[in-house]
Design an enzyme around this catalytic site. Structure first.
Site, short mmCIF file in Angstrom:
data_model
loop_
_atom_site.label_atom_id
_atom_site.label_comp_id
_atom_site.label_asym_id
_atom_site.label_seq_id
_atom_site.Cartn_x
_atom_site.Cartn_y
_atom_site.Cartn_z
N ARG A 103 0.02 -5.42 4.40
CA ARG A 103 -0.38 -6.43 3.41
C ARG A 103 0.85 -7.20 2.98
NH1 ARG A 103 -3.78 -4.07 -1.47
NH2 ARG A 103 -1.76 -3.27 -2.07
N THR A 107 0.65 -12.35 -1.20
CA THR A 107 -0.74 -12.84 -1.06
C THR A 107 -1.76 -11.71 -0.97
OG1 THR A 107 -0.65 -12.82 1.35
CG2 THR A 107 0.14 -14.82 0.24
N ASP A 199 1.30 4.41 -3.17
CA ASP A 199 1.41 3.80 -1.83
C ASP A 199 1.31 4.90 -0.77
OD1 ASP A 199 2.70 2.84 0.66
OD2 ASP A 199 2.99 1.03 -0.52
N ASP A 202 4.20 5.06 1.95
CA ASP A 202 5.47 5.55 1.39
C ASP A 202 5.40 7.04 1.08
OD1 ASP A 202 6.81 3.16 1.60
OD2 ASP A 202 6.32 2.50 -0.42
C1 PRP Z 1 -1.79 -0.03 2.83
C2 PRP Z 1 -2.85 0.96 3.29
C3 PRP Z 1 -3.89 0.06 3.88
C4 PRP Z 1 -3.80 -1.16 3.01
C5 PRP Z 1 -4.97 -1.14 2.07
O1 PRP Z 1 -1.01 -0.45 3.89
O2 PRP Z 1 -2.37 1.92 4.18
O3 PRP Z 1 -3.66 -0.26 5.24
O4 PRP Z 1 -2.58 -1.09 2.29
O5 PRP Z 1 -4.98 -2.28 1.29
P1 PRP Z 1 -6.06 -3.44 1.50
O6 PRP Z 1 -7.39 -2.78 1.52
O7 PRP Z 1 -5.86 -4.28 0.26
O8 PRP Z 1 -5.75 -4.20 2.74
P2 PRP Z 1 0.37 -1.23 3.66
O9 PRP Z 1 0.17 -2.71 3.67
O10 PRP Z 1 1.05 -0.70 2.44
O11 PRP Z 1 1.19 -0.91 4.95
P3 PRP Z 1 1.83 0.50 5.40
O12 PRP Z 1 0.68 1.45 5.68
O13 PRP Z 1 2.59 0.13 6.61
O14 PRP Z 1 2.70 0.99 4.30
N1 URA Z 2 -2.27 0.55 -0.26
C1 URA Z 2 -1.87 1.75 -0.73
O1 URA Z 2 -1.13 2.46 -0.06
N2 URA Z 2 -2.30 2.12 -1.92
C2 URA Z 2 -3.11 1.36 -2.68
O2 URA Z 2 -3.48 1.78 -3.80
C3 URA Z 2 -3.52 0.13 -2.17
C4 URA Z 2 -3.09 -0.25 -0.95
#
Ligand code: PRP
Ligand code: URA
Length: 208
Positions: A103, A107, A199, A202
């Site tokens: 994400r 945005t 997160d 993380d």
């Molecule tokens: C997080 C999570 C999902 C997404 C969910 O990924 O693992 O993929 O956000 O949010 P959404 O429903 O609003 O799209 P992130 O963008 O943090 O990437 P990462 O898993 O690489 O840390």
């Molecule tokens: N992605 C995450 O990892 N946690 C949230 O709460 C939303 C998006």
């Protein structure tokens, strides 16, 4: 398609520990894996069966095996990776495709950066895996991507979902069953599920 909240006590108990801010990466990883196994057990409940003949050491018996499409797992990177091994324990022959989507912090829109899916994806039932369904941008982008390439049988499995996220997937992809372990009411201004678990990527990989 109905959204199914998995209310099994083991899933609920483990999600509570997962949410706890004092749970470290090692336990967090183990819990994501265990919850994924339990949720996959529920999400595969309706796979079709067919009759077959088996030779036991004592004779022949009519028995049942899973019929129809082969299966595939599609974790959304990064956090979906944490769910793969737990499900492979139940479905070791599943092929695993990967979709890299993150994400944009400003945005909150999904950015696709990697894709490698099984070549025969049209012949497989695919389980899209992501621990978090927040705005649903990432999951919707993943399902769009698979459908554009001919994927038909798709199920989404998420550990924690926002009601907004569920509504968004249900609206754009009403044919997709969604299995969730918890439904939280709100998102904060940064698009995080509240109370959620923070997160997921993380916490899985210890990057913060
Ligand atoms: C997080 C999570 C999902 C997404 C969910 O990924 O693992 O993929 O956000 O949010 P959404 O429903 O609003 O799209 P992130 O963008 O943090 O990437 P990462 O898993 O690489 O840390
Ligand atoms: N992605 C995450 O990892 N946690 C949230 O709460 C939303 C998006």
């Amino acid at each position: 398609m109905p959204v199914e909240l998995i209310t099994h006590p083991l899933v609920q108990h483990k999600i509570s520990i997962l949410r706890d801010k004092n749970t470290g990466p090692k336990d967090f990883r183990d819990l994501v894996e265990e919850i994924s196994t339990l949720m996959a057990y529920e999400a595969t409940r309706n796979l079709p069966l067919e009759d077959t003949l088996i030779e036991t050491p004592l004779g022949q018996c009519s028995s049942r095996i899973i019929s129809g499409k082969k299966l595939g797992l599609v974790p959304i990177l990064r956090a979906g990776l944490g769910m793969v091994n737990g499900i492979l324990k139940l479905i070791p022959a599943a092929k695993v495709g990967h979709l890299g989507i993150y994400r944009d912090h400003h945005t909150l829109k999904p950015v696709e950066y990697y894709a490698k899916l099984p070549e025969d994806l049209q012949e497989r039932h695919l389980f899209v895996l992501d621990p978090m369904l927040a705005t649903a941008g990432s999951s919707t982008a993943a399902i769009d991507y698979i459908k554009k390439r001919g994927g038909k049988g798709i199920t989404l499995i998420c550990l924690i979902a926002s009601q907004n996220g569920i509504d968004a997937v249900t609206k754009s992809h009403p044919d997709i069953p969604i299995f969730v372990g918890a439904i939280d009411k709100t998102l904060n201004q940064k698009g995080y599920i509240v109370p959620g678990l923070g997160d997921a990527g993380d916490r899985l990989f210890g990057t913060r």
